[in-house]
Design a protein around this motif. Structure first.
Motif, PDB file in Angstrom:
ATOM      1  N   GLN A  67      15.067 -21.388  27.192  1.00 48.93           N
ATOM      2  CA  GLN A  67      13.967 -20.312  26.502  1.00 48.93           C
ATOM      3  C   GLN A  67      15.279 -20.105  25.325  1.00 48.93           C
ATOM      4  O   GLN A  67      15.777 -19.870  23.987  1.00 48.93           O
ATOM      5  CB  GLN A  67      13.655 -19.995  26.534  1.00 48.93           C
ATOM      6  N   PHE A  68      16.738 -20.094  25.516  1.00 50.90           N
ATOM      7  CA  PHE A  68      18.066 -19.439  24.959  1.00 50.90           C
ATOM      8  C   PHE A  68      18.322 -20.239  23.741  1.00 50.90           C
ATOM      9  O   PHE A  68      19.013 -20.137  23.450  1.00 50.90           O
ATOM     10  CB  PHE A  68      19.001 -18.722  26.709  1.00 50.90           C
ATOM     11  N   LEU A  69      17.672 -21.951  24.382  1.00 53.04           N
ATOM     12  CA  LEU A  69      18.585 -22.344  23.731  1.00 53.04           C
ATOM     13  C   LEU A  69      17.605 -22.958  22.155  1.00 53.04           C
ATOM     14  O   LEU A  69      18.074 -22.970  21.364  1.00 53.04           O
ATOM     15  CB  LEU A  69      19.012 -23.957  23.890  1.00 53.04           C
ATOM     16  N   VAL A  70      16.193 -22.699  22.139  1.00 54.24           N
ATOM     17  CA  VAL A  70      15.298 -23.011  21.255  1.00 54.24           C
ATOM     18  C   VAL A  70      14.832 -21.653  20.706  1.00 54.24           C
ATOM     19  O   VAL A  70      14.151 -21.613  19.716  1.00 54.24           O
ATOM     20  CB  VAL A  70      14.003 -23.331  22.144  1.00 54.24           C
ATOM     21  N   ILE A  71      15.058 -20.866  21.195  1.00 58.21           N
ATOM     22  CA  ILE A  71      14.755 -19.240  20.321  1.00 58.21           C
ATOM     23  C   ILE A  71      15.678 -18.504  19.993  1.00 58.21           C
ATOM     24  O   ILE A  71      16.854 -17.755  20.593  1.00 58.21           O
ATOM     25  CB  ILE A  71      13.776 -18.375  21.694  1.00 58.21           C
ATOM     26  N   HIS A  72      15.784 -18.851  18.893  1.00 60.84           N
ATOM     27  CA  HIS A  72      17.231 -18.174  17.901  1.00 60.84           C
ATOM     28  C   HIS A  72      17.332 -16.032  18.546  1.00 60.84           C
ATOM     29  O   HIS A  72      18.898 -16.067  18.043  1.00 60.84           O
ATOM     30  CB  HIS A  72      17.731 -18.330  16.320  1.00 60.84           C
ATOM     31  N   GLN A  73      16.226 -15.340  18.497  1.00 60.17           N
ATOM     32  CA  GLN A  73      16.414 -14.778  18.489  1.00 60.17           C
ATOM     33  C   GLN A  73      17.363 -13.769  19.982  1.00 60.17           C
ATOM     34  O   GLN A  73      17.788 -12.351  20.204  1.00 60.17           O
ATOM     35  CB  GLN A  73      14.749 -13.721  18.725  1.00 60.17           C
ATOM     36  N   PHE A  74      16.703 -15.156  20.606  1.00 61.85           N
ATOM     37  CA  PHE A  74      17.870 -14.383  21.972  1.00 61.85           C
ATOM     38  C   PHE A  74      18.979 -14.367  21.859  1.00 61.85           C
ATOM     39  O   PHE A  74      20.521 -13.719  22.195  1.00 61.85           O
ATOM     40  CB  PHE A  74      17.764 -15.466  23.084  1.00 61.85           C
ATOM     41  N   GLY A  75      20.120 -15.142  20.324  1.00 57.83           N
ATOM     42  CA  GLY A  75      21.265 -15.589  20.908  1.00 57.83           C
ATOM     43  C   GLY A  75      21.421 -13.768  20.010  1.00 57.83           C
ATOM     44  O   GLY A  75      22.101 -13.040  20.244  1.00 57.83           O
ATOM     45  N   VAL A  76      20.846 -13.232  18.636  1.00 57.06           N
ATOM     46  CA  VAL A  76      20.767 -11.749  18.712  1.00 57.06           C
ATOM     47  C   VAL A  76      21.039 -10.852  19.254  1.00 57.06           C
ATOM     48  O   VAL A  76      21.535 -10.054  19.615  1.00 57.06           O
ATOM     49  CB  VAL A  76      19.831 -11.677  17.507  1.00 57.06           C
ATOM     50  N   HIS A 109      14.992 -28.589  18.663  1.00 61.41           N
ATOM     51  CA  HIS A 109      15.636 -27.930  19.738  1.00 61.41           C
ATOM     52  C   HIS A 109      15.912 -28.724  21.276  1.00 61.41           C
ATOM     53  O   HIS A 109      17.073 -28.667  21.709  1.00 61.41           O
ATOM     54  CB  HIS A 109      16.264 -26.096  19.431  1.00 61.41           C
ATOM     55  N   GLY A 110      14.814 -28.753  21.735  1.00 63.26           N
ATOM     56  CA  GLY A 110      14.284 -29.433  22.753  1.00 63.26           C
ATOM     57  C   GLY A 110      14.847 -30.766  23.045  1.00 63.26           C
ATOM     58  O   GLY A 110      15.356 -30.862  24.058  1.00 63.26           O
ATOM     59  N   PHE A 111      14.200 -31.566  21.515  1.00 62.20           N
ATOM     60  CA  PHE A 111      14.829 -32.876  21.361  1.00 62.20           C
ATOM     61  C   PHE A 111      16.098 -33.119  21.784  1.00 62.20           C
ATOM     62  O   PHE A 111      16.903 -33.798  22.418  1.00 62.20           O
ATOM     63  CB  PHE A 111      14.457 -33.282  20.518  1.00 62.20           C
ATOM     64  N   ILE A 149       9.044 -31.196  24.591  1.00 60.23           N
ATOM     65  CA  ILE A 149       7.707 -30.738  24.832  1.00 60.23           C
ATOM     66  C   ILE A 149       7.449 -29.848  25.199  1.00 60.23           C
ATOM     67  O   ILE A 149       7.493 -28.424  24.553  1.00 60.23           O
ATOM     68  CB  ILE A 149       7.181 -31.665  26.051  1.00 60.23           C
ATOM     69  N   MET A 150       8.755 -29.301  25.653  1.00 62.25           N
ATOM     70  CA  MET A 150       8.607 -27.958  26.505  1.00 62.25           C
ATOM     71  C   MET A 150       9.486 -27.153  26.030  1.00 62.25           C
ATOM     72  O   MET A 150       9.000 -25.704  25.311  1.00 62.25           O
ATOM     73  CB  MET A 150       9.757 -27.916  27.705  1.00 62.25           C
ATOM     74  N   GLY A 151      10.457 -27.134  24.619  1.00 58.02           N
ATOM     75  CA  GLY A 151      11.000 -26.646  23.850  1.00 58.02           C
ATOM     76  C   GLY A 151       9.705 -26.038  23.178  1.00 58.02           C
ATOM     77  O   GLY A 151       9.873 -24.662  22.221  1.00 58.02           O
ATOM     78  N   GLY A 152       8.846 -27.098  22.243  1.00 58.52           N
ATOM     79  CA  GLY A 152       8.218 -26.172  21.509  1.00 58.52           C
ATOM     80  C   GLY A 152       7.186 -25.754  22.242  1.00 58.52           C
ATOM     81  O   GLY A 152       6.930 -25.112  21.267  1.00 58.52           O
ATOM     82  N   ILE A 153       6.589 -25.922  23.012  1.00 62.69           N
ATOM     83  CA  ILE A 153       5.915 -24.494  23.688  1.00 62.69           C
ATOM     84  C   ILE A 153       6.324 -23.188  23.961  1.00 62.69           C
ATOM     85  O   ILE A 153       5.741 -22.647  23.980  1.00 62.69           O
ATOM     86  CB  ILE A 153       5.094 -25.276  25.488  1.00 62.69           C
ATOM     87  N   ILE A 154       7.442 -23.286  24.891  1.00 69.00           N
ATOM     88  CA  ILE A 154       8.630 -21.830  24.715  1.00 69.00           C
ATOM     89  C   ILE A 154       8.489 -20.904  23.686  1.00 69.00           C
ATOM     90  O   ILE A 154       8.347 -20.074  23.223  1.00 69.00           O
ATOM     91  CB  ILE A 154       9.902 -22.405  25.700  1.00 69.00           C
ATOM     92  N   CYS A 155       9.098 -22.450  22.509  1.00 70.01           N
ATOM     93  CA  CYS A 155       9.511 -21.054  21.273  1.00 70.01           C
ATOM     94  C   CYS A 155       8.233 -21.104  20.657  1.00 70.01           C
ATOM     95  O   CYS A 155       7.681 -20.406  19.730  1.00 70.01           O
ATOM     96  CB  CYS A 155      10.382 -21.958  20.142  1.00 70.01           C
TER      97      CYS A 155
END
Length: 158
Positions: A67-76, A109-111, A149-155
């Protein structure tokens, strides 16, 4: 930023669905069994409930960090050290709150995570275990598809 545990659980469960398809004898199952040295006799008598439970737990761990790799808002969020009352964080979230929160973007990003992180981990282990390139491509490919697929679901699940 809040952690969406439902999204993480669904992402973890998706790895079982991918695995049921990927390792089906009509897809890669027979080749994987040959390359990994697994036989039906070895598979019989194993505690599949425990194997599936641990698989889900491990996949949940992966989804948690993914989730921290696919959701950019976590970086902020990390940049302001979790201080959601920081004026810069508030302004950023007003301007870009749900930007790039799509299945497609998370899958991208998951890929990349699967290709550049999971596949090399499988590959390095396979080198020392003296596994074939077929094994690496099947086992690593499973994680590339699963992470996608996980990245898509999470994001996508906001």
């Amino acid at each position: 930023m809040e952690i969406n545990f439902l999204a993480l659980l669904l992402a973890a469960l998706s790895t079982l669905v991918v695995g049921f398809i990927w390792y089906n004898p009509k897809v890669f199952g027979n080749i994987w069994m040959k390359e990994s040295g697994t036989t039906m006799e070895k598979m019989e008598g194993t505690n599949m409930v425990a194997i599936f439970a641990m698989s889900i737990l491990y996949a949940f761990f992966i989804s948690f960090i993914l989730q921290f790799l696919v959701i950019h808002q976590f970086g902020v969020f990390g940049t302001v050290e979790g201080n959601v009352s920081d004026p810069q964080y508030i302004e950023f979230m007003k301007a870009h709150g749900t930007a790039f929160r799509t299945f497609k973007h998370g899958a991208l990003h998951g890929f990349m995570t699967g290709l550049f992180f999971a596949l090399p981990i499988v590959g390095v282990g396979a080198l020392y275990e003296r596994r074939s390139w077929k094994y690496v491509l099947i086992a690593g490919g499973y994680w590339v598809v699963s992470c996608m697929i996980m990245g898509g679901i999470i994001c996508a699940m906001q």
